[in-house]
Motif scaffolding. Structure first.
Motif, PDB file in Angstrom:
ATOM      1  N   ARG A  15      67.430  30.142  13.306  1.00  0.00           N
ATOM      2  CA  ARG A  15      67.473  31.541  13.731  1.00  0.00           C
ATOM      3  C   ARG A  15      66.065  32.118  13.810  1.00  0.00           C
ATOM      4  O   ARG A  15      65.766  32.918  14.703  1.00  0.00           O
ATOM      5  N   LEU A  16      65.204  31.729  12.889  1.00  0.00           N
ATOM      6  CA  LEU A  16      63.816  32.174  12.961  1.00  0.00           C
ATOM      7  C   LEU A  16      63.170  31.666  14.246  1.00  0.00           C
ATOM      8  O   LEU A  16      62.482  32.429  14.951  1.00  0.00           O
ATOM      9  N   ASP A  17      63.373  30.398  14.557  1.00  0.00           N
ATOM     10  CA  ASP A  17      62.802  29.823  15.781  1.00  0.00           C
ATOM     11  C   ASP A  17      63.280  30.577  17.019  1.00  0.00           C
ATOM     12  O   ASP A  17      62.493  30.854  17.934  1.00  0.00           O
ATOM     13  N   ARG A  18      64.576  30.902  17.059  1.00  0.00           N
ATOM     14  CA  ARG A  18      65.093  31.620  18.226  1.00  0.00           C
ATOM     15  C   ARG A  18      64.448  32.992  18.354  1.00  0.00           C
ATOM     16  O   ARG A  18      64.119  33.445  19.462  1.00  0.00           O
ATOM     17  N   ALA A  19      64.257  33.656  17.232  1.00  0.00           N
ATOM     18  CA  ALA A  19      63.617  34.976  17.267  1.00  0.00           C
ATOM     19  C   ALA A  19      62.165  34.872  17.725  1.00  0.00           C
ATOM     20  O   ALA A  19      61.680  35.705  18.502  1.00  0.00           O
ATOM     21  N   VAL A  42      57.089  39.195  16.532  1.00  0.00           N
ATOM     22  CA  VAL A  42      56.861  38.021  15.689  1.00  0.00           C
ATOM     23  C   VAL A  42      56.813  38.426  14.227  1.00  0.00           C
ATOM     24  O   VAL A  42      57.422  37.795  13.351  1.00  0.00           O
ATOM     25  N   CYS A  43      56.084  39.511  13.944  1.00  0.00           N
ATOM     26  CA  CYS A  43      55.997  39.997  12.559  1.00  0.00           C
ATOM     27  C   CYS A  43      57.356  40.405  12.027  1.00  0.00           C
ATOM     28  O   CYS A  43      57.706  40.100  10.877  1.00  0.00           O
ATOM     29  N   ARG A  44      58.135  41.074  12.841  1.00  0.00           N
ATOM     30  CA  ARG A  44      59.465  41.508  12.406  1.00  0.00           C
ATOM     31  C   ARG A  44      60.388  40.322  12.177  1.00  0.00           C
ATOM     32  O   ARG A  44      61.258  40.356  11.296  1.00  0.00           O
ATOM     33  N   ALA A  45      60.216  39.273  12.976  1.00  0.00           N
ATOM     34  CA  ALA A  45      61.020  38.062  12.754  1.00  0.00           C
ATOM     35  C   ALA A  45      60.712  37.469  11.388  1.00  0.00           C
ATOM     36  O   ALA A  45      61.610  36.980  10.687  1.00  0.00           O
ATOM     37  N   CYS A  46      59.442  37.520  10.991  1.00  0.00           N
ATOM     38  CA  CYS A  46      59.075  37.022   9.656  1.00  0.00           C
ATOM     39  C   CYS A  46      59.764  37.824   8.566  1.00  0.00           C
ATOM     40  O   CYS A  46      60.268  37.267   7.576  1.00  0.00           O
ATOM     41  N   ARG A  62      55.238  28.312  11.693  1.00  0.00           N
ATOM     42  CA  ARG A  62      55.786  28.463  13.043  1.00  0.00           C
ATOM     43  C   ARG A  62      55.518  29.865  13.573  1.00  0.00           C
ATOM     44  O   ARG A  62      55.217  30.044  14.754  1.00  0.00           O
ATOM     45  N   ALA A  63      55.623  30.845  12.694  1.00  0.00           N
ATOM     46  CA  ALA A  63      55.342  32.223  13.105  1.00  0.00           C
ATOM     47  C   ALA A  63      53.879  32.385  13.496  1.00  0.00           C
ATOM     48  O   ALA A  63      53.551  33.107  14.449  1.00  0.00           O
ATOM     49  N   ALA A  84      60.465  36.384  21.178  1.00  0.00           N
ATOM     50  CA  ALA A  84      59.302  37.273  21.133  1.00  0.00           C
ATOM     51  C   ALA A  84      58.212  36.797  22.078  1.00  0.00           C
ATOM     52  O   ALA A  84      57.612  37.590  22.809  1.00  0.00           O
ATOM     53  N   VAL A  85      57.953  35.497  22.096  1.00  0.00           N
ATOM     54  CA  VAL A  85      56.902  34.956  22.958  1.00  0.00           C
ATOM     55  C   VAL A  85      57.302  35.075  24.422  1.00  0.00           C
ATOM     56  O   VAL A  85      56.500  35.468  25.280  1.00  0.00           O
ATOM     57  N   ARG A  86      58.555  34.735  24.730  1.00  0.00           N
ATOM     58  CA  ARG A  86      59.008  34.776  26.119  1.00  0.00           C
ATOM     59  C   ARG A  86      59.051  36.194  26.669  1.00  0.00           C
ATOM     60  O   ARG A  86      58.905  36.397  27.879  1.00  0.00           O
TER      61      ARG A  86
END
Length: 285
Positions: free
Chosen positions: A6-10, A26-30, A149-150, A14-16
């Motif tokens: 789920r982290l990877d998907r987030a 990205v920060c919020r995903a962390c 990864r983040a 964000a990048v896309r």
């Protein structure tokens, strides 16, 4: 246990997205998928000695970034300088003596665990991903993997912003390191960088030495470095070639009432972002 899928998907989303707030996403995903209280991204320049906040999920993360800029010391500076992750289990621990002034201020701001990761573009370092939480303890293996990864995702968002912030015909888009990114964007600490340049001209010192003078003045006067920079730009404060601080025409340095040092950008988020927004909710990247 961290849900890395789920982290990877987030992070991929964000990048896309490729939007101005992709770094913040990205920060919020962390914060959503890792045991972090707050996260910030800062770009840094080895040549200029500069640090610029890109985004922060909360006032605590922004405060930790500002402390390290003002003091010129801390895990962010060490991570950027060495190119290695700096993991601090408990910044308030008596045995943690690497950055005494920063440690006291960071713990007073509510930080306990601090985990900083350098952002690389090839052999060049462009900044750091700065994570903190309000409880002490080491990162588990899967938590560390997620943070790395983040950091990779953060680099891609910064590269995208750098391309959008430079003109491909002016020869700056291919600049290595953070210099190209600095050149193409409005900076939250522009006054500090301008004041550094003025001090270089006044005293004939290189930029890192001029910035160190500003930091020392901010520390000794217990004022934000942005307030000291404002005095320099307003010519209320200048640096003699002999290295002595001089007041302006009235012979005194200003005592402005700016006690925040944050300016219009508040906690370092884009102007349209709500600091009390999604960063506070877990599980919603």
């Amino acid at each position: 246990m961290v849900d890395l899928d789920r982290l990877d998907r987030a992070l991929v989303a964000a990048v896309r997205a490729g939007t101005p707030d992709s770094s913040l996403k990205v920060c919020r995903a962390c914060v959503s998928w890792l045991p972090m209280t707050g996260v910030a991204i800062t770009i840094m320049s080895e040549l200029q000695g500069a640090q610029e906040p890109v985004c922060a999920t909360d006032p605590g993360a922004a405060r930790i970034d500002e402390l390290q800029f003002s003091l010129g010391d801390g895990p962010c500076v060490e991570s950027f300088t060495t190119g290695r992750a700096v993991l601090v289990d408990d910044i308030a621990a008596p045995a943690e003596g690497r950055w005494p002034m920063f440690a006291a201020a960071a713990s007073a701001a509510g930080a306990r665990g601090l985990y900083v990761f350098p952002l690389h573009v090839g052999a060049s370092r462009i900044g750091v991903l700065d994570c903190y939480r309000n409880t002490p303890g080491p990162l588990a293996v899967d938590e560390l993997a997620g943070a790395l990864r983040a950091a990779d995702a953060a680099v891609w968002t910064l590269l995208d912003q750098g391309e959008r912030g430079t003109d491909a015909d002016d020869g700056t888009a291919g600049n290595e390191g953070a210099e190209g990114w600095f050149a193409g964007h409005g900076l939250a600490r522009a006054e500090v960088h301008q004041a550094t340049g003025m001090l270089c001209a006044q005293a004939g010192v290189p930029p890192p030495a001029a910035l160190a003078r500003l930091r020392a003045a901010a520390f000794t006067q217990e004022r934000p470095i942005t307030a000291i920079a404002g005095d320099v730009l307003a010519r209320r404060l200048r640096l003699d070639p002999d290295g002595i601080w001089l007041g302006g025409e009235d012979g005194e340095a200003s005592t402005t009432d700016d006690t925040t040092g944050t300016g219009d950008r508040g906690i370092g988020l884009p102007d349209h972002e709500d600091p009390a927004g999604p960063a506070s909710s877990k599980g919603d990247p």
